[in-house]
Design an enzyme around this catalytic site. Structure first.
Site, PDB file in Angstrom:
ATOM      1  N   GLY B  40      -4.395   0.603 -11.625  1.00 18.64           N
ATOM      2  CA  GLY B  40      -4.205   0.468 -10.186  1.00 18.64           C
ATOM      3  C   GLY B  40      -4.822  -0.819  -9.698  1.00 18.64           C
ATOM      4  O   GLY B  40      -5.987  -1.115  -9.983  1.00 18.64           O
ATOM      5  N   LEU B  43      -6.327  -2.455  -3.212  1.00 17.17           N
ATOM      6  CA  LEU B  43      -7.611  -3.024  -2.785  1.00 17.17           C
ATOM      7  C   LEU B  43      -8.733  -2.662  -3.741  1.00 17.17           C
ATOM      8  O   LEU B  43      -9.510  -3.512  -4.174  1.00 17.17           O
ATOM      9  CB  LEU B  43      -7.960  -2.501  -1.398  1.00 17.17           C
ATOM     10  CG  LEU B  43      -7.311  -3.216  -0.233  1.00 17.17           C
ATOM     11  CD1 LEU B  43      -7.763  -2.576   1.065  1.00 17.17           C
ATOM     12  CD2 LEU B  43      -7.669  -4.696  -0.241  1.00 17.17           C
ATOM     13  N   HIS B 266      -1.550  11.839  11.086  1.00 20.71           N
ATOM     14  CA  HIS B 266      -1.692  10.832  12.133  1.00 20.71           C
ATOM     15  C   HIS B 266      -0.758  11.161  13.288  1.00 20.71           C
ATOM     16  O   HIS B 266       0.407  11.431  13.069  1.00 20.71           O
ATOM     17  CB  HIS B 266      -1.336   9.463  11.521  1.00 20.71           C
ATOM     18  CG  HIS B 266      -1.823   8.318  12.323  1.00 20.71           C
ATOM     19  ND1 HIS B 266      -1.292   8.000  13.540  1.00 20.71           N
ATOM     20  CD2 HIS B 266      -2.799   7.407  12.082  1.00 20.71           C
ATOM     21  CE1 HIS B 266      -1.925   6.938  14.021  1.00 20.71           C
ATOM     22  NE2 HIS B 266      -2.846   6.563  13.156  1.00 20.71           N
ATOM     23  N   SER B 284       0.507   2.163  15.556  1.00 18.14           N
ATOM     24  CA  SER B 284      -0.931   2.155  15.823  1.00 18.14           C
ATOM     25  C   SER B 284      -1.305   3.146  16.927  1.00 18.14           C
ATOM     26  O   SER B 284      -0.628   3.258  17.942  1.00 18.14           O
ATOM     27  CB  SER B 284      -1.367   0.756  16.229  1.00 18.14           C
ATOM     28  OG  SER B 284      -2.704   0.810  16.664  1.00 18.14           O
ATOM     29  N   ARG B 330      -7.528  12.171  16.348  1.00 16.12           N
ATOM     30  CA  ARG B 330      -6.259  12.292  15.634  1.00 16.12           C
ATOM     31  C   ARG B 330      -5.849  13.734  15.355  1.00 16.12           C
ATOM     32  O   ARG B 330      -4.719  14.135  15.600  1.00 16.12           O
ATOM     33  CB  ARG B 330      -6.362  11.571  14.282  1.00 16.12           C
ATOM     34  CG  ARG B 330      -6.296  10.078  14.389  1.00 16.12           C
ATOM     35  CD  ARG B 330      -6.372   9.443  13.013  1.00 16.12           C
ATOM     36  NE  ARG B 330      -6.336   7.982  13.157  1.00 16.12           N
ATOM     37  CZ  ARG B 330      -6.411   7.144  12.136  1.00 16.12           C
ATOM     38  NH1 ARG B 330      -6.560   7.587  10.907  1.00 16.12           N
ATOM     39  NH2 ARG B 330      -6.348   5.843  12.347  1.00 16.12           N
ATOM     40  N   HIS B 401      -0.659  11.040   6.408  1.00 13.69           N
ATOM     41  CA  HIS B 401      -1.036   9.645   6.426  1.00 13.69           C
ATOM     42  C   HIS B 401      -2.041   9.277   5.330  1.00 13.69           C
ATOM     43  O   HIS B 401      -2.001   8.204   4.764  1.00 13.69           O
ATOM     44  CB  HIS B 401      -1.637   9.373   7.808  1.00 13.69           C
ATOM     45  CG  HIS B 401      -2.227   8.023   7.986  1.00 13.69           C
ATOM     46  ND1 HIS B 401      -1.482   6.882   7.813  1.00 13.69           N
ATOM     47  CD2 HIS B 401      -3.467   7.620   8.325  1.00 13.69           C
ATOM     48  CE1 HIS B 401      -2.268   5.844   8.038  1.00 13.69           C
ATOM     49  NE2 HIS B 401      -3.461   6.254   8.332  1.00 13.69           N
ATOM     50  N   GLU B 425      -8.902   5.387  -2.495  1.00 11.26           N
ATOM     51  CA  GLU B 425      -8.368   6.649  -1.966  1.00 11.26           C
ATOM     52  C   GLU B 425      -8.260   7.707  -3.066  1.00 11.26           C
ATOM     53  O   GLU B 425      -8.201   8.908  -2.788  1.00 11.26           O
ATOM     54  CB  GLU B 425      -7.006   6.408  -1.298  1.00 11.26           C
ATOM     55  CG  GLU B 425      -6.545   7.586  -0.451  1.00 11.26           C
ATOM     56  CD  GLU B 425      -5.275   7.331   0.355  1.00 11.26           C
ATOM     57  OE1 GLU B 425      -4.939   6.160   0.608  1.00 11.26           O
ATOM     58  OE2 GLU B 425      -4.616   8.311   0.726  1.00 11.26           O
ATOM     59  N   ARG B 435     -10.980  11.223   7.997  1.00 10.44           N
ATOM     60  CA  ARG B 435     -11.398   9.831   7.870  1.00 10.44           C
ATOM     61  C   ARG B 435     -11.250   9.121   9.207  1.00 10.44           C
ATOM     62  O   ARG B 435     -10.263   9.297   9.902  1.00 10.44           O
ATOM     63  CB  ARG B 435     -10.539   9.117   6.818  1.00 10.44           C
ATOM     64  CG  ARG B 435     -10.819   7.631   6.733  1.00 10.44           C
ATOM     65  CD  ARG B 435     -10.005   6.948   5.668  1.00 10.44           C
ATOM     66  NE  ARG B 435      -8.598   6.874   5.948  1.00 10.44           N
ATOM     67  CZ  ARG B 435      -8.027   6.010   6.797  1.00 10.44           C
ATOM     68  NH1 ARG B 435      -8.770   5.156   7.472  1.00 10.44           N
ATOM     69  NH2 ARG B 435      -6.733   6.011   6.977  1.00 10.44           N
TER      70      ARG B 435
HETATM   71  C1  LIG Z   1       0.667   3.022   7.212  1.00  9.43           C
HETATM   72  C2  LIG Z   1      -0.778   3.022   6.841  1.00  9.43           C
HETATM   73  C3  LIG Z   1      -1.682   2.299   7.592  1.00  9.43           C
HETATM   74  C4  LIG Z   1      -3.034   2.278   7.242  1.00  9.43           C
HETATM   75  N1  LIG Z   1      -3.891   1.555   8.016  1.00  9.43           N
HETATM   76  C5  LIG Z   1      -5.212   1.520   7.686  1.00  9.43           C
HETATM   77  C6  LIG Z   1      -6.124   0.750   8.457  1.00  9.43           C
HETATM   78  O1  LIG Z   1      -5.757   0.102   9.444  1.00  9.43           O
HETATM   79  N2  LIG Z   1      -7.424   0.727   8.075  1.00  9.43           N
HETATM   80  C7  LIG Z   1      -7.869   1.419   6.981  1.00  9.43           C
HETATM   81  O2  LIG Z   1      -9.042   1.341   6.691  1.00  9.43           O
HETATM   82  N3  LIG Z   1      -7.013   2.149   6.240  1.00  9.43           N
HETATM   83  C8  LIG Z   1      -5.703   2.224   6.562  1.00  9.43           C
HETATM   84  N4  LIG Z   1      -4.842   2.976   5.789  1.00  9.43           N
HETATM   85  C9  LIG Z   1      -5.328   3.602   4.539  1.00  9.43           C
HETATM   86  C10 LIG Z   1      -5.472   2.559   3.424  1.00  9.43           C
HETATM   87  O3  LIG Z   1      -4.444   1.610   3.532  1.00  9.43           O
HETATM   88  C11 LIG Z   1      -5.432   3.153   2.030  1.00  9.43           C
HETATM   89  O4  LIG Z   1      -6.204   4.292   1.962  1.00  9.43           O
HETATM   90  C12 LIG Z   1      -5.968   2.163   1.002  1.00  9.43           C
HETATM   91  O5  LIG Z   1      -5.319   0.926   1.134  1.00  9.43           O
HETATM   92  C13 LIG Z   1      -5.837   2.672  -0.422  1.00  9.43           C
HETATM   93  O6  LIG Z   1      -6.210   1.647  -1.342  1.00  9.43           O
HETATM   94  P1  LIG Z   1      -6.347   1.929  -2.890  1.00  9.43           P
HETATM   95  O7  LIG Z   1      -6.721   0.655  -3.522  1.00  9.43           O
HETATM   96  O8  LIG Z   1      -7.220   3.096  -3.092  1.00  9.43           O
HETATM   97  O9  LIG Z   1      -4.887   2.401  -3.362  1.00  9.43           O
HETATM   98  P2  LIG Z   1      -3.449   1.686  -3.293  1.00  9.43           P
HETATM   99  O10 LIG Z   1      -3.418   0.496  -2.446  1.00  9.43           O
HETATM  100  O11 LIG Z   1      -2.490   2.796  -2.986  1.00  9.43           O
HETATM  101  O12 LIG Z   1      -3.201   1.193  -4.762  1.00  9.43           O
HETATM  102  C14 LIG Z   1      -2.885   2.042  -5.810  1.00  9.43           C
HETATM  103  C15 LIG Z   1      -2.624   1.208  -7.046  1.00  9.43           C
HETATM  104  O13 LIG Z   1      -2.544   2.067  -8.157  1.00  9.43           O
HETATM  105  C16 LIG Z   1      -1.397   1.812  -8.917  1.00  9.43           C
HETATM  106  N5  LIG Z   1      -1.061   3.068  -9.577  1.00  9.43           N
HETATM  107  C17 LIG Z   1      -1.036   4.319  -9.055  1.00  9.43           C
HETATM  108  N6  LIG Z   1      -0.726   5.218  -9.992  1.00  9.43           N
HETATM  109  C18 LIG Z   1      -0.561   4.537 -11.144  1.00  9.43           C
HETATM  110  C19 LIG Z   1      -0.229   4.904 -12.468  1.00  9.43           C
HETATM  111  N7  LIG Z   1      -0.001   6.168 -12.808  1.00  9.43           N
HETATM  112  N8  LIG Z   1      -0.125   3.928 -13.391  1.00  9.43           N
HETATM  113  C20 LIG Z   1      -0.336   2.626 -13.066  1.00  9.43           C
HETATM  114  N9  LIG Z   1      -0.666   2.230 -11.835  1.00  9.43           N
HETATM  115  C21 LIG Z   1      -0.774   3.171 -10.881  1.00  9.43           C
HETATM  116  C22 LIG Z   1      -0.406   1.247  -7.946  1.00  9.43           C
HETATM  117  O14 LIG Z   1       0.530   0.447  -8.630  1.00  9.43           O
HETATM  118  C23 LIG Z   1      -1.332   0.416  -7.050  1.00  9.43           C
HETATM  119  O15 LIG Z   1      -1.569  -0.828  -7.664  1.00  9.43           O
HETATM  120  C24 LIG Z   1      -3.492   3.002   6.129  1.00  9.43           C
HETATM  121  C25 LIG Z   1      -2.586   3.736   5.378  1.00  9.43           C
HETATM  122  C26 LIG Z   1      -1.251   3.785   5.753  1.00  9.43           C
HETATM  123  C27 LIG Z   1      -0.313   4.666   4.973  1.00  9.43           C
END
Ligand SMILES: Cc1cc2nc3c(=O)[nH]c(=O)nc-3n(C[C@H](O)[C@H](O)[C@H](O)COP(=O)(O)OP(=O)(O)OC[C@H]3O[C@@H](n4cnc5c(N)ncnc54)[C@H](O)[C@@H]3O)c2cc1C
Ligand code: SF4
Ligand code: FES
Lengths: 250, 637
Positions: B40, B43, B266, B284, B330, B401, B425, B435
């Site tokens: 993954g 972020l 949300h 938003s 929310r 969400h 996440e 959250r």
């Molecule tokens: C519409 C929307 C708006 C949001 N706005 C906000 C905001 O304003 N502020 C805030 O703090 N949060 C916000 N969030 C929440 C936040 O964006 C996410 O919780 C956060 O970005 C998750 O990051 P992550 O790195 O954990 O996972 P992700 O960004 O989901 O990355 C997951 C990674 O894992 C990889 N992956 C998954 N499974 C596998 C697998 N089996 N094999 C190989 N690779 C895999 C994917 O390819 C990806 O690279 C928002 C969420 C949504 C849906």
């Protein structure tokens, strides 16, 4: 909600990178104008699978115009007919009952087809790895507010940073040039003080990598700007050129 | 097996510092001998991969995306929190800690939340140094805005594209290491199993999504940063490919799953328009600052909104919550909207929407004023619905969400399998039962930039690692089990495509394990889900070959896991016989209809151990203690 439409689709089908592709024709009834373009493809795929045929492969993820994954060439235009709109944000209400729509993948040498409408854009990642960064390591950086940046500069950097890396600029360009994509990153980091220390190496390395990947030269037709879903301006190409010249002179 | 959260001793302000000192270090020359697998590259994963490689570790990163820049993190809009206190409005590390524990309705671990708050300021510094173009004031300094659940302005943002800019920052740091050869990145690889050898996580099996081949990746530790599981509901604001496969398969190999029923819904999303809807779009929640929410007083009122006179409208949030009005949190706003629609007051063709009306604000301040503040949201609404929100009220409805639940981790972010670390996440750690806005981006980057680089070193330095071979028995067994599963999926050759089952699962989950839950409904779901799973395994139809690019097969693997995870979510929701945060058990509400916690019985993390397919999982409890933020009942009257 108005009634449903019947749409005829000409879709590029290609089993893998090395096979020859061809257009296949499908007639799809019951298309609702409220559907997104990709939902229309979902519907077609459900039909195809039910008939025991292979679904049409296409790249997509966010379906909100931000991830840059969708990459459809629709009726001869990257991302379809609307300006500043990605294929995933396009809705069927833009089309009419009885319309015929041709869907192709991005066509550019550095973006080989993987299957059907899916292409390999990893060349963009390699350009980024060559220089699309500021060399700072985690930790040990100054407090964020020690680097004041005038608002207009920050805004312009943000305009450039809005690029979603979709590759429509390359697909739209008759030379298959990646100048707009590269310029957006070079420009963002050239505008910001954080990027200054490496501006010379960055532009040289990124341009060299771009050329090595086989992207074409820019001949200022501006098709890229016209088709860019994020409306990235060609003024960034001008900035790239001057950065490049400056690097070569120093 | 006892659950040890490994919370360091000492006062909360000193725990992390003490722990950092107590942890063992890997000396610089030895770091390159260790190989870390990062699954993954959103972020959390991209920031971890970059930071670990900078330290000298060898890193292999995998993602099912074609590039790290495509991860779901890219779509976050609103912003990222940090208590810099630049606006001089009284913010502090302690206040962010306090707000987060309280916002999570007292179901998060205090020590983790405090550390999150502590390291968050450094995230902003890091991102600025990378060239992230945060919004600025005219003097050139960083701008802040306010966000739900806080009385201070601590949210940093980059227009409506904060997630994009933060991810591009982490991605650029990671690509720099790819260029230097310290990170090897494999794109379009989907992890389908975790390899455990000698009791330690030592690698993964991934499917090359281009040619279908199964590949083995071996290392000394495995990091999962694979995002949330909101897509169990089919319709959510998550990107289409988000799934639980990595975490679920690790769960089946022994990693406990924490609080699976905690999901966030949300309130302000664009409602479902047709049965072909494939995902939902968030708008938003800042819209609730100037828009008024209402439904017609009459049931099934089909008149156009502008033809419904003022006295026939029910501004239900203002009626129920005179002091907070449209600005209730929310979970409350979401639940009330559902209630109105369930009672038959919903609007639009589906009856599953409420109005968000700007007419009064437009009359008062003019359309230009509204456009300047919210123009991009009105544009987005128009793009999707084809309707003009300035002319008639917008229609909104709540949508799934975010998932607060995830793999259980200790203070070091290590799961119950030694050597398996879980970030972002994908873990359950910091948000309790709800959250706060702008805190997920903060958590993902805290985990990746500032926590894992320390805690993984301690694990590596304190353990001995036998040489492991990708051709050895542990890998062979895992690979065979994945190959077998693929074969079984293809061999069903039924009549129904994957998405049809997924939509059905979504309907069950939304109905019985969504915004409102009760024992009878949850028990019903416990019958419906296994039955659906059985039908899936009898009737799913996957066309195309497993040895090639095959999106139907990808979806089938993911759905097979969702069909199991869904059941665990329901079990967890049934067990938690209280209401807290996003988990609303209808049996437990105050007279005013608010969530009623039961701290005496449920002040714990539910960590579930897999006991075999179709067998009841085993519950473990991690008790939660609140030494600093004393639990109290929320009220918004
Ligand atoms: C519409 C929307 C708006 C949001 N706005 C906000 C905001 O304003 N502020 C805030 O703090 N949060 C916000 N969030 C929440 C936040 O964006 C996410 O919780 C956060 O970005 C998750 O990051 P992550 O790195 O954990 O996972 P992700 O960004 O989901 O990355 C997951 C990674 O894992 C990889 N992956 C998954 N499974 C596998 C697998 N089996 N094999 C190989 N690779 C895999 C994917 O390819 C990806 O690279 C928002 C969420 C949504 C849906
Ligand atoms: S410049 Fe525009 S068209 Fe090119 S990759 Fe970026 S967003 Fe896409
Ligand atoms: S699918 Fe993300 S931009 Fe189109």
């Amino acid at each position: 909600m108005s009634g449903t439409m019947t749409i005829t689709l000409n879709v590029w089908r290609q089993s893998d990178r090395n096979s020859k592709g061809r257009f296949a024709r499908y007639t799809l009834p019951n298309v609702s104008p409220d559907m997104s373009f990709l939902e229309m493809l979902d519907l077609l795929n459900l039909d195809l699978v039910r008939k025991g045929e292979e679904a049409i492969a296409f790249d997509h993820d966010c379906r909100e115009g931000i991830c840059g994954t969708c990459s459809l060439y629709i009726n001869g235009r990257a991302h379809g007919p609307l300006r500043g709109v990605t294929a995933c944000q396009l809705h069927m209400r833009t089309f009419h009952d009885g319309d015929s729509i041709t869907i192709e993948p991005w066509r550019a040498k550095p973006f080989p087809v993987i299957k059907d409408l899916v292409v390999d854009r990893s060349a963009f990642d390699r350009i980024m790895a060559a220089g699309g960064f500021v060399s700072v390591r985690t930790g040990g950086v100054p407090d964020a507010n020690t680097i004041p940046i005038p608002k207009p500069v920050a805004e312009e950097a943000m305009d450039a940073a809005a690029c979603i890396g979709c590759g429509a600029c390359v697909a739209a360009c008759k030379n298959g040039s990646a100048m707009l994509f590269v310029a957006a990153k070079v420009s963002q980091l050239a505008l910001l003080p954080q990027g200054h220390a490496e501006r010379q190496q960055r532009v040289e390395a990124m341009v060299a990598r771009m050329d090595a990947e086989g992207f074409g030269a820019c001949s200022n037709t501006y098709a890229c700007e016209a088709e860019c879903p994020k409306k990235i301006s060609v003024t960034h190409i001008a900035r790239l050129n001057s950065e490049y010249l400056r690097a070569k002179l120093i | 097996m006892t659950l040890d959260p490994k919370i360091p001793a000492g006062p909360i302000e000193q725990k992390w510092d003490n722990h950092r000192f107590a942890m063992k270090l890997v000396n610089p020359a030895n770091k390159r001998k260790y190989h870390i697998i990062v699954v993954g590259t959103g972020l959390a994963g991209a920031s971890a991969a970059a930071s670990l490689a900078e330290l000298g570790y060898r890193v292999t990163a995998l993602s099912y995306h074609e590039s790290p820049r495509r991860a779901h993190s890219i779509s976050a809009q609103g912003g990222i929190n940090a208590p810099k206190n630049y606006p001089n409005d009284g913010d502090s590390v302690y206040r962010l800690f306090y707000d987060t524990v309280k916002g999570g309705d007292y179901r998060a671990r205090e020590a983790n939340v405090y550390r999150l708050s502590q390291v968050s300021n450094a995230i902003i510094d890091q991102c600025v140094a990378q060239g992230v173009p945060f919004a600025r004031e005219y003097g050139g300094l960083l701008d802040n805005r306010s966000f739900g659940g806080a009385q201070v302005s601590r949210t940093f943002y980059a227009r409506g594209q904060t997630g994009q800019q933060l991810l591009l920052g982490a991605y650029s740091a990671m690509m720099r290491q790819v260029g230097l050869g310290t990170v090897k990145f494999y794109e379009r690889r989907e992890m389908l199993d975790l390899v455990v050898a000698d009791g330690k996580a030592r690698g993964v099996i991934a499917r090359n999504m281009v040619d279908g081949r199964l590949e083995s990746y071996e290392g000394d530790a495995v990091i999962l940063a694979t995002g949330g599981y909101g897509n169990v509901f089919f319709l959510s604001t998550n990107a289409k490919m988000c799934n639980a496969t990595a975490t679920w398969r690790a769960h089946k190999r022994g990693a406990f799953f924490g609080n699976p029923c905690f999901t966030q819904i949300h309130p302000t999303c664009i409602p479902v328009a047709s049965e072909h809807q494939s995902k939902l779009t968030l708008m938003s929640e800042s819209l609730r600052n100037d828009g008024r929410i209402w439904v017609p007083k009459a049931k099934a009122d089909k008149r156009a909104p502008n033809q419904i006179p003022e006295e026939e409208r029910d501004y239900y949030l203002e009626r129920l919550y005179p002091s907070f009005g449209n600005l209730v949190p929310r979970d409350v706003a979401s639940r009330r909207a559902k209630e109105m629609c369930d009672k038959g007051h919903g609007v639009g063709t589906t009856g599953l929407a409420v109005y968000l009306d700007f007419s009064e604000t437009i009359k008062r301040n003019g359309q230009a004023w509204v456009a300047e503040k919210y123009g991009n949201l009105f544009d987005m609404y128009k793009q999707i619905t084809g309707e003009d929100g300035y002319e008639s009220p917008m229609r909104i409805y709540p949508a799934v969400h975010y998932t607060m639940g995830g793999l259980w981790v200790d203070y070091n972010l290590m799961g119950t399998i030694p050597g398996l670390f879980v970030l972002g996440e994908a873990n359950f750690s910091d948000h309790g039962a709800n959250r706060l806005g702008a805190s997920a981006l903060m958590q993902g980057l805290a985990d990746g930039y500032f926590i894992i680089p320390y805690t993984i070193g301690d694990y590596l330095a304190s353990n001995k690692f036998q040489k492991i071979d990708a051709a050895g028995p542990a890998f062979k067994e895992a690979e065979a089990s994945v190959a077998d599963l693929t074969k079984k999926l293809i061999a069903v050759r039924g009549k129904t495509p994957v998405d049809v089952f997924h939509k059905e699962l979504g309907r069950i989950m939304w109905e019985y394990c969504g915004m409102g839950r009760n024992a009878a409904g949850l028990k019903k779901a416990l019958e419906l889900i296994p039955a659906l799973r059985e039908r899936f395994w009898e009737d799913v139809l996957i066309t195309g070959s497993p040895d090639s690019f095959n999106q139907e097969l990808e979806k089938a693997h993911r759905l097979a896991d969702f069909l199991e995870l869904a059941e665990l979510m329901v079990r967890d929701a049934l067990l938690r016989d209280e209401s807290c945060g996003g988990h609303f058990r209808e049996e437990h509400q105050t007279e005013e209809g608010e969530a009623k916690r039961n701290d005496a019985k449920f002040s714990f993390v539910a960590a579930w151990e897999f006991a075999g397919t179709n067998r009841t999982p085993k519950l473990h409890k991690e008790p939660l203690k609140f030494d600093y933020v004393k639990p109290s009942q929320r009220s918004y009257k």
